[in-house]
Design a protein around this motif. Sequence first.
Motif, PDB file in Angstrom:
ATOM      1  N   ALA A  35       0.824  -1.202   0.000  1.00 19.61           N
ATOM      2  CA  ALA A  35       0.000   0.000   0.000  1.00 19.61           C
ATOM      3  C   ALA A  35       0.857   1.251   0.000  1.00 19.61           C
ATOM      4  O   ALA A  35       2.026   1.231   0.408  1.00 19.61           O
ATOM      5  CB  ALA A  35      -0.914   0.019   1.224  1.00 19.61           C
ATOM      6  N   GLN A  85      -0.237   0.191  -7.926  1.00 19.59           N
ATOM      7  CA  GLN A  85      -1.535  -0.474  -7.843  1.00 19.59           C
ATOM      8  C   GLN A  85      -1.775  -0.976  -6.431  1.00 19.59           C
ATOM      9  O   GLN A  85      -1.006  -1.785  -5.924  1.00 19.59           O
ATOM     10  CB  GLN A  85      -1.589  -1.642  -8.833  1.00 19.59           C
ATOM     11  CG  GLN A  85      -1.407  -1.229 -10.273  1.00 19.59           C
ATOM     12  CD  GLN A  85      -2.459  -0.219 -10.716  1.00 19.59           C
ATOM     13  OE1 GLN A  85      -3.652  -0.428 -10.497  1.00 19.59           O
ATOM     14  NE2 GLN A  85      -2.017   0.855 -11.350  1.00 19.59           N
ATOM     15  N   GLY A  86      -2.812  -0.488  -5.792  1.00 20.45           N
ATOM     16  CA  GLY A  86      -3.114  -0.927  -4.433  1.00 20.45           C
ATOM     17  C   GLY A  86      -3.786   0.172  -3.653  1.00 20.45           C
ATOM     18  O   GLY A  86      -3.989   1.284  -4.144  1.00 20.45           O
ATOM     19  N   PRO A  87      -4.130  -0.112  -2.404  1.00 21.40           N
ATOM     20  CA  PRO A  87      -4.824   0.882  -1.576  1.00 21.40           C
ATOM     21  C   PRO A  87      -3.899   2.017  -1.161  1.00 21.40           C
ATOM     22  O   PRO A  87      -2.678   1.843  -1.048  1.00 21.40           O
ATOM     23  CB  PRO A  87      -5.281   0.076  -0.364  1.00 21.40           C
ATOM     24  CG  PRO A  87      -4.282  -1.043  -0.268  1.00 21.40           C
ATOM     25  CD  PRO A  87      -3.927  -1.387  -1.679  1.00 21.40           C
ATOM     26  N   THR A 105      -3.096  13.677  -4.887  1.00 21.86           N
ATOM     27  CA  THR A 105      -3.448  12.358  -5.419  1.00 21.86           C
ATOM     28  C   THR A 105      -4.047  12.496  -6.814  1.00 21.86           C
ATOM     29  O   THR A 105      -4.992  13.275  -7.004  1.00 21.86           O
ATOM     30  CB  THR A 105      -4.478  11.667  -4.501  1.00 21.86           C
ATOM     31  OG1 THR A 105      -3.965  11.606  -3.168  1.00 21.86           O
ATOM     32  CG2 THR A 105      -4.793  10.266  -4.987  1.00 21.86           C
ATOM     33  N   ARG A 147      -6.895   7.988  -8.995  1.00 24.53           N
ATOM     34  CA  ARG A 147      -6.611   7.141  -7.831  1.00 24.53           C
ATOM     35  C   ARG A 147      -7.494   7.463  -6.642  1.00 24.53           C
ATOM     36  O   ARG A 147      -7.355   6.834  -5.588  1.00 24.53           O
ATOM     37  CB  ARG A 147      -5.140   7.295  -7.394  1.00 24.53           C
ATOM     38  CG  ARG A 147      -4.067   6.955  -8.415  1.00 24.53           C
ATOM     39  CD  ARG A 147      -4.056   5.488  -8.841  1.00 24.53           C
ATOM     40  NE  ARG A 147      -4.293   4.540  -7.782  1.00 24.53           N
ATOM     41  CZ  ARG A 147      -3.348   4.109  -6.911  1.00 24.53           C
ATOM     42  NH1 ARG A 147      -2.130   4.562  -6.970  1.00 24.53           N
ATOM     43  NH2 ARG A 147      -3.654   3.217  -6.012  1.00 24.53           N
ATOM     44  N   ASN A 196     -10.500   6.781  -5.899  1.00 17.86           N
ATOM     45  CA  ASN A 196     -11.301   5.657  -5.411  1.00 17.86           C
ATOM     46  C   ASN A 196     -10.469   4.612  -4.685  1.00 17.86           C
ATOM     47  O   ASN A 196     -11.022   3.652  -4.136  1.00 17.86           O
ATOM     48  CB  ASN A 196     -12.056   4.997  -6.574  1.00 17.86           C
ATOM     49  CG  ASN A 196     -13.200   5.853  -7.078  1.00 17.86           C
ATOM     50  OD1 ASN A 196     -13.800   6.604  -6.316  1.00 17.86           O
ATOM     51  ND2 ASN A 196     -13.508   5.753  -8.358  1.00 17.86           N
ATOM     52  N   ASP A 197      -9.143   4.785  -4.678  1.00 17.26           N
ATOM     53  CA  ASP A 197      -8.264   3.879  -3.953  1.00 17.26           C
ATOM     54  C   ASP A 197      -7.873   4.429  -2.580  1.00 17.26           C
ATOM     55  O   ASP A 197      -7.172   3.761  -1.814  1.00 17.26           O
ATOM     56  CB  ASP A 197      -6.991   3.598  -4.762  1.00 17.26           C
ATOM     57  CG  ASP A 197      -7.286   2.853  -6.058  1.00 17.26           C
ATOM     58  OD1 ASP A 197      -8.058   1.876  -6.004  1.00 17.26           O
ATOM     59  OD2 ASP A 197      -6.765   3.250  -7.118  1.00 17.26           O
ATOM     60  N   VAL A 232      -8.186   5.209   1.222  1.00 16.60           N
ATOM     61  CA  VAL A 232      -8.830   4.554   2.367  1.00 16.60           C
ATOM     62  C   VAL A 232      -8.650   5.471   3.573  1.00 16.60           C
ATOM     63  O   VAL A 232      -7.533   5.698   4.023  1.00 16.60           O
ATOM     64  CB  VAL A 232      -8.203   3.181   2.660  1.00 16.60           C
ATOM     65  CG1 VAL A 232      -8.930   2.505   3.825  1.00 16.60           C
ATOM     66  CG2 VAL A 232      -8.229   2.294   1.422  1.00 16.60           C
ATOM     67  N   ASN A 278     -13.731   4.484   0.553  1.00 19.87           N
ATOM     68  CA  ASN A 278     -13.271   3.485   1.523  1.00 19.87           C
ATOM     69  C   ASN A 278     -13.038   4.141   2.876  1.00 19.87           C
ATOM     70  O   ASN A 278     -12.400   5.199   2.963  1.00 19.87           O
ATOM     71  CB  ASN A 278     -11.942   2.873   1.062  1.00 19.87           C
ATOM     72  CG  ASN A 278     -12.002   2.302  -0.341  1.00 19.87           C
ATOM     73  OD1 ASN A 278     -12.382   1.164  -0.539  1.00 19.87           O
ATOM     74  ND2 ASN A 278     -11.604   3.114  -1.327  1.00 19.87           N
ATOM     75  N   LYS A 330     -14.110  -0.762  -1.425  1.00 16.64           N
ATOM     76  CA  LYS A 330     -13.368  -1.562  -2.402  1.00 16.64           C
ATOM     77  C   LYS A 330     -12.153  -2.270  -1.801  1.00 16.64           C
ATOM     78  O   LYS A 330     -11.839  -3.403  -2.158  1.00 16.64           O
ATOM     79  CB  LYS A 330     -12.944  -0.622  -3.532  1.00 16.64           C
ATOM     80  CG  LYS A 330     -11.889  -1.108  -4.475  1.00 16.64           C
ATOM     81  CD  LYS A 330     -11.539  -0.002  -5.463  1.00 16.64           C
ATOM     82  CE  LYS A 330     -10.380  -0.400  -6.359  1.00 16.64           C
ATOM     83  NZ  LYS A 330     -10.046   0.679  -7.324  1.00 16.64           N
ATOM     84  N   TRP A 331     -11.468  -1.590  -0.871  1.00 18.91           N
ATOM     85  CA  TRP A 331     -10.235  -2.131  -0.299  1.00 18.91           C
ATOM     86  C   TRP A 331     -10.442  -2.664   1.111  1.00 18.91           C
ATOM     87  O   TRP A 331      -9.467  -2.896   1.836  1.00 18.91           O
ATOM     88  CB  TRP A 331      -9.139  -1.071  -0.305  1.00 18.91           C
ATOM     89  CG  TRP A 331      -8.621  -0.767  -1.680  1.00 18.91           C
ATOM     90  CD1 TRP A 331      -8.839   0.365  -2.406  1.00 18.91           C
ATOM     91  CD2 TRP A 331      -7.807  -1.621  -2.484  1.00 18.91           C
ATOM     92  NE1 TRP A 331      -8.204   0.282  -3.622  1.00 18.91           N
ATOM     93  CE2 TRP A 331      -7.566  -0.935  -3.700  1.00 18.91           C
ATOM     94  CE3 TRP A 331      -7.255  -2.898  -2.307  1.00 18.91           C
ATOM     95  CZ2 TRP A 331      -6.798  -1.479  -4.722  1.00 18.91           C
ATOM     96  CZ3 TRP A 331      -6.492  -3.439  -3.329  1.00 18.91           C
ATOM     97  CH2 TRP A 331      -6.268  -2.745  -4.521  1.00 18.91           C
TER      98      TRP A 331
END
Length: 291
Positions: free
Chosen positions: A35, A69-71, A88, A92, A94-95, A97, A117, A150-151
């Motif tokens: 992450a 790619q990842g949270p 950001t 991204r 929506n990634d 958290v 998230n 999502k995460w």
Amino acid sequence: MATLSLFNLTSISPAFRFKVSAMAPSVVTTRVAPAVIVGGGRVGKALQGMGDGQDILLRRGDSVPIDFQGPILVCTRNDDLDSVLNSTPLSRWNDLVFFQNGMLEPWLESKGLKEGNQVLAYFAVSKLGESPIDGKTDTNPEGLTAAYGKWALAVSERLQAGGLSCKVLDKEAFEKQMLEKLIWICSVMLVGARHGGVPVGYVEKEFHLELCSLIAELASAAASEKGLIFEDAMEDRLCAYSRAVAHFPTAVKEFKWRNGWFYSLSEKAIAQGKQDPCPLHTQWLKDLKIV
């Protein structure tokens, strides 16, 4: 205890790292997705410690990489959230958290992140570098920490690998738990502040009636505003959590993200010629000259 699972090592994706339990007689593993971690404070560093070096830790002003790619675990103060978004890439968002306490819904909706998230972190990190302590209580021995979005599963796996509990909830269940934690932090901090900033455990023990009265008042206002029904025995659950983090100091902080939401319900009702749904809350804020 971490949840342990067996994996076929020939089919493991390189996107995950695996931790081998020294106590197990065979290779037992828990997967944790790498992450980006925004914020190098107590929570951010604790989350990084649950990784294996593949995480990227960002400080204030650092930009989130577009190709990772990842949270993206956001562990900053609430007032820094706008700057996090600015750092950001839009693709991204929506990634992201969010680990922040308080009422984030209006802010998330204003940014087009209604389904963003979120994590309710019922664990404590007393000092930078110390291991987190799970907020398990006598009424909820399974733990209270919860994740949505999502995460959510990736976050749950990371926390469990670090020895913490974490439930994955749907939107409705998460909203109820989010409001419960908001009610807890607004209640216990306000009661403690009006008695000189005594610790959370002292509030629960010595000012139990005040605390439960305020919890009930804020719960009624939140249920009416959101059109939902809380599970029974909220006061018992929140008092149990107070005992689990008894050493925490009390103070009314981040007003617009916490108590400010309930005060806005009072202002709206009064402007409409209705009774204040949170009279104790309003009076005690005035007594402390917060409003």
